[in-house]
Design a protein around this motif. Structure first.
Motif, short mmCIF file in Angstrom:
data_model
loop_
_atom_site.label_atom_id
_atom_site.label_comp_id
_atom_site.label_asym_id
_atom_site.label_seq_id
_atom_site.Cartn_x
_atom_site.Cartn_y
_atom_site.Cartn_z
N VAL A 165 -58.07 46.33 4.38
CA VAL A 165 -57.60 46.75 3.03
C VAL A 165 -58.43 47.98 2.60
CG1 VAL A 165 -56.62 46.46 0.84
CG2 VAL A 165 -56.56 44.70 2.72
N THR A 166 -57.95 48.98 2.04
CA THR A 166 -58.68 50.11 1.90
C THR A 166 -58.40 50.15 0.07
OG1 THR A 166 -58.79 51.12 3.91
CG2 THR A 166 -59.24 52.38 1.97
N VAL A 167 -59.50 50.20 -0.59
CA VAL A 167 -59.30 50.39 -2.12
C VAL A 167 -60.12 51.54 -2.42
CG1 VAL A 167 -59.85 49.37 -4.42
CG2 VAL A 167 -59.24 47.63 -2.52
N THR A 168 -59.34 52.50 -2.85
CA THR A 168 -59.89 54.00 -3.38
C THR A 168 -59.79 54.17 -4.90
OG1 THR A 168 -59.09 54.69 -1.32
CG2 THR A 168 -59.81 56.54 -2.74
N VAL A 169 -60.97 54.52 -5.46
CA VAL A 169 -61.02 54.75 -6.86
C VAL A 169 -61.62 56.33 -7.15
CG1 VAL A 169 -61.73 54.03 -9.14
CG2 VAL A 169 -61.04 52.29 -7.43
N THR A 170 -60.90 57.25 -7.52
CA THR A 170 -61.65 58.48 -7.85
C THR A 170 -61.08 58.91 -9.34
OG1 THR A 170 -59.54 59.61 -7.04
CG2 THR A 170 -61.42 59.06 -5.17
N GLY A 171 -61.74 60.07 -9.71
CA GLY A 171 -61.37 60.55 -10.98
C GLY A 171 -62.70 60.97 -11.82
N GLY A 172 -62.23 61.34 -13.04
CA GLY A 172 -63.50 61.83 -14.00
C GLY A 172 -62.72 61.99 -15.48
N SER B 59 -57.58 57.79 -10.72
CA SER B 59 -56.73 57.48 -9.61
C SER B 59 -57.18 56.10 -8.89
CB SER B 59 -56.42 58.59 -8.67
OG SER B 59 -55.93 59.79 -9.29
N VAL B 60 -56.09 55.11 -8.73
CA VAL B 60 -56.71 54.04 -7.97
C VAL B 60 -55.50 53.78 -6.90
CG1 VAL B 60 -56.80 51.43 -8.15
CG2 VAL B 60 -57.36 53.03 -10.11
N GLY B 61 -55.94 53.44 -5.60
CA GLY B 61 -55.04 53.05 -4.52
C GLY B 61 -55.68 52.10 -3.73
N VAL B 62 -54.75 51.25 -3.26
CA VAL B 62 -54.66 50.01 -2.62
C VAL B 62 -53.86 50.18 -1.22
CG1 VAL B 62 -54.98 47.61 -2.28
CG2 VAL B 62 -55.54 48.68 -4.38
N ARG B 63 -54.26 50.04 -0.09
CA ARG B 63 -53.64 50.32 1.10
C ARG B 63 -54.17 49.52 2.30
NH1 ARG B 63 -52.96 53.05 5.99
NH2 ARG B 63 -51.22 54.33 6.16
N ASN B 64 -52.88 48.63 2.82
CA ASN B 64 -53.15 48.04 4.20
C ASN B 64 -52.10 48.46 5.00
OD1 ASN B 64 -51.23 46.31 2.04
ND2 ASN B 64 -50.72 45.69 4.15
N PRO B 65 -52.69 48.20 6.54
CA PRO B 65 -51.65 48.50 7.26
C PRO B 65 -50.74 47.29 7.86
CG PRO B 65 -53.88 48.12 8.45
CD PRO B 65 -53.97 48.15 6.92
N PHE C 164 -48.34 48.92 3.70
CA PHE C 164 -47.99 49.06 2.08
C PHE C 164 -49.30 49.75 1.34
CE2 PHE C 164 -46.81 47.19 -2.05
CZ PHE C 164 -45.49 47.41 -1.98
N GLU C 165 -48.72 50.54 0.35
CA GLU C 165 -49.61 51.16 -0.34
C GLU C 165 -49.42 51.09 -2.13
OE1 GLU C 165 -51.62 55.80 -0.52
OE2 GLU C 165 -49.67 55.25 0.54
N VAL C 166 -50.26 50.91 -2.82
CA VAL C 166 -50.22 51.17 -4.34
C VAL C 166 -51.06 51.97 -4.74
CG1 VAL C 166 -50.53 49.62 -6.39
CG2 VAL C 166 -49.74 48.28 -4.21
N ARG C 167 -50.43 52.96 -5.51
CA ARG C 167 -50.91 54.25 -6.23
C ARG C 167 -50.73 54.35 -7.47
NH1 ARG C 167 -47.89 55.49 -2.09
NH2 ARG C 167 -46.25 56.50 -3.64
N ALA C 168 -51.79 54.65 -8.36
CA ALA C 168 -51.48 54.58 -9.80
C ALA C 168 -52.62 55.71 -10.28
CB ALA C 168 -52.07 53.05 -10.19
N TRP C 169 -52.16 56.29 -11.24
CA TRP C 169 -52.97 57.11 -12.16
C TRP C 169 -52.83 56.71 -13.58
CZ3 TRP C 169 -51.96 60.20 -16.34
CH2 TRP C 169 -53.10 61.01 -16.56
N LEU C 170 -54.35 56.72 -14.07
CA LEU C 170 -54.33 56.28 -15.39
C LEU C 170 -55.15 57.41 -16.20
CD1 LEU C 170 -55.72 52.76 -14.60
CD2 LEU C 170 -53.44 53.33 -15.35
N PRO C 171 -54.63 57.64 -17.39
CA PRO C 171 -55.22 58.86 -18.31
C PRO C 171 -56.84 58.27 -18.69
CG PRO C 171 -54.07 57.35 -19.58
CD PRO C 171 -53.64 56.89 -18.27
N TRP C 172 -57.70 59.59 -18.58
CA TRP C 172 -59.19 59.19 -18.98
C TRP C 172 -59.59 60.36 -19.81
CZ3 TRP C 172 -63.53 58.38 -14.81
CH2 TRP C 172 -65.03 58.04 -15.61
#
Length: 415
Positions: free
Chosen positions: A347-354, A360-366, A406-414
């Motif tokens: 599972v890959t968990v990605t968190v980016t932004g500023g 941006s938060v993403g959780v992806r698994n094959p 399966f992939e979960v993608r989210a964008w949250l205001p900062w």
């Protein structure tokens, strides 16, 4: 309830009902099924009616004494006094038939001076209990008949013009007094209605706030307990399907089950404590933020998952608490779903932004290999997360990926 019992009124007025006029009691009654029956006179009503009767009698006696100085036809004085007596007796009907009494008193007072007191009481009652249009018609009819009355029965001590003016002033004063009393009653009813609406709105707001709080607690319960209970289910299922596993793996799975059960009980105890009315949440355990994401990933790795964390946020502690907590819950739900539906995958968990560009938060698994043991789920986790992200001003998307995962993608205001 017998027919002799009084109409029910609100509890706030029940102990002081005798101080209120019956018309106001009728307005304040709370049983609509009994509103068709007229309420009985209160003690205050009897006192007011008796005073009105005495006033009408006093004015009638004064007018009867003045009849001696008038040059009237034989028997007319007796007829005048008979009408005055009947008019004074009719004063007791003023509450039941205010319009009828006023209609009868206008022509009677035009031929009988001893009926003047009853006429004034009738006009006052009409102004109190009926709209202004009824009062205007009756007062206008009386003022129109006054010139004829004083023409045929002039006052020996007062000039004709002054008699008309005094009669008009007296009529207007009585009508104005009655309208003032009516306005006070309407103001009281209006204030009471506003207070009732304010109490109802406050109760509805409190119920809505309680419902929203319970929904928030339910979402929090799902987010917290789903992660713990999934660990229990996965490792218990592994022990069930691999009873011949090495002793070290069995001991590690048992340790994970024990630790997850302990954490789940602790979280459940906190949530139940919040639900108890008046009991503050003094457990001291802080809400998770983005800074706790590494601990979550470490916990998942210790439970046997393959997790890659790609966090490109320079200072996770600088993320606003609400945004960081939402990002944490999204990653937690994504790891929980991957553990349930795609065990053994990486599972890959990605968190980016500023600041200014958002988080941006993403959780992806094959796609998983082979058959996956069925783990029951409610299917409400991603729905709750979508709502949580929307409430913070962001968005969340989820669905199958191109490689079957399966992939979960989210964008949250900062901001």
């Amino acid at each position: 309830m017998s027919h002799d019992e009084p109409e029910p009124v609100p509890q706030a007025f029940a102990g002081r009902r005798w101080l209120l006029p019956s018309a106001l009691v009728k307005e304040l009654e709370v049983d609509p099924g009994r509103s068709g029956r007229r309420p009985r006179r209160t003690a205050r009503d009897w006192v007011v009616d008796f005073c009105c009767f005495l006033l009408a009698v006093f004015i009638g006696l004064t007018a009867a004494d003045a009849l001696r100085s008038e040059d009237l036809a034989p028997g007319y004085a007796a007829f005048d006094q008979l009408l005055g007596a009947l008019s004074c007796a009719a004063v007791w009907l003023r509450r039941r038939w205010p319009v009828g009494l006023a209609v009868a008193m206008v022509p009677v007072s035009a031929v009988s001076s001893t009926s003047g007191g009853a006429f004034l009481v009738a006009m006052f009652t009409l102004a109190v209990h009926r709209p202004f249009r009824y009062v205007a018609w009756m007062a206008g009819a009386s003022l129109a008949l006054n010139p004829l009355y004083f023409w045929f029965r002039p006052d020996p001590d007062v000039p004709y013009g002054w008699a008309l003016v005094l009669a008009a002033v007296l009529t207007v004063a009585v009508v104005g007094w009655g309208m003032f009393v009516r306005s006070k009653r309407q103001l009281l009813l209006s204030l009471r209605d506003r207070a009732r609406r304010a109490e109802t709105e406050a109760r509805l707001r409190a119920e809505q706030a309680q419902r929203l709080a319970r929904e928030a607690i339910a979402r929090e319960m799902h987010d917290v307990l789903a992660h713990r209970l999934t660990l229990l289910s996965v490792h218990a299922g592994a022990l069930e399907f691999r009873p011949d596993a090495p002793r070290e793996e069995i001991a590690r799975a048992a340790g994970v089950i024990r630790e997850s059960a302990h954490e789940a009980l602790q979280d459940l105890r906190e949530i139940i404590g919040v639900l108890r009315a008046g009991e503050p949440d003094d457990s001291g355990r802080p809400q998770p933020t983005l800074a706790a994401l590494e601990a979550l990933v470490t916990e998942s790795r210790e439970a046997g998952m393959k997790v890659t964390l790609d966090q490109r946020v320079t200072d996770p502690a600088a993320v606003p608490a609400s945004v960081g907590r939402t990002a944490y819950r999204i990653a937690q739900e994504g790891l929980t779903n991957a553990r349930k539906h795609a065990p053994g995958t990486e599972v890959t968990v990605t968190v980016t932004g500023g600041p200014g560009e958002g988080l941006s938060v993403g959780v992806r698994n094959p796609a998983p290999d082979g058959e996956v043991p069925h783990v029951p789920g409610s299917g409400q986790g991603l729905i709750g997360l979508t709502e949580r992200a929307t409430l913070t001003g962001g968005r969340l998307e989820h669905g199958p990926a191109a490689d079957g995962g399966f992939e979960v993608r989210a964008w949250l205001p900062w901001g």
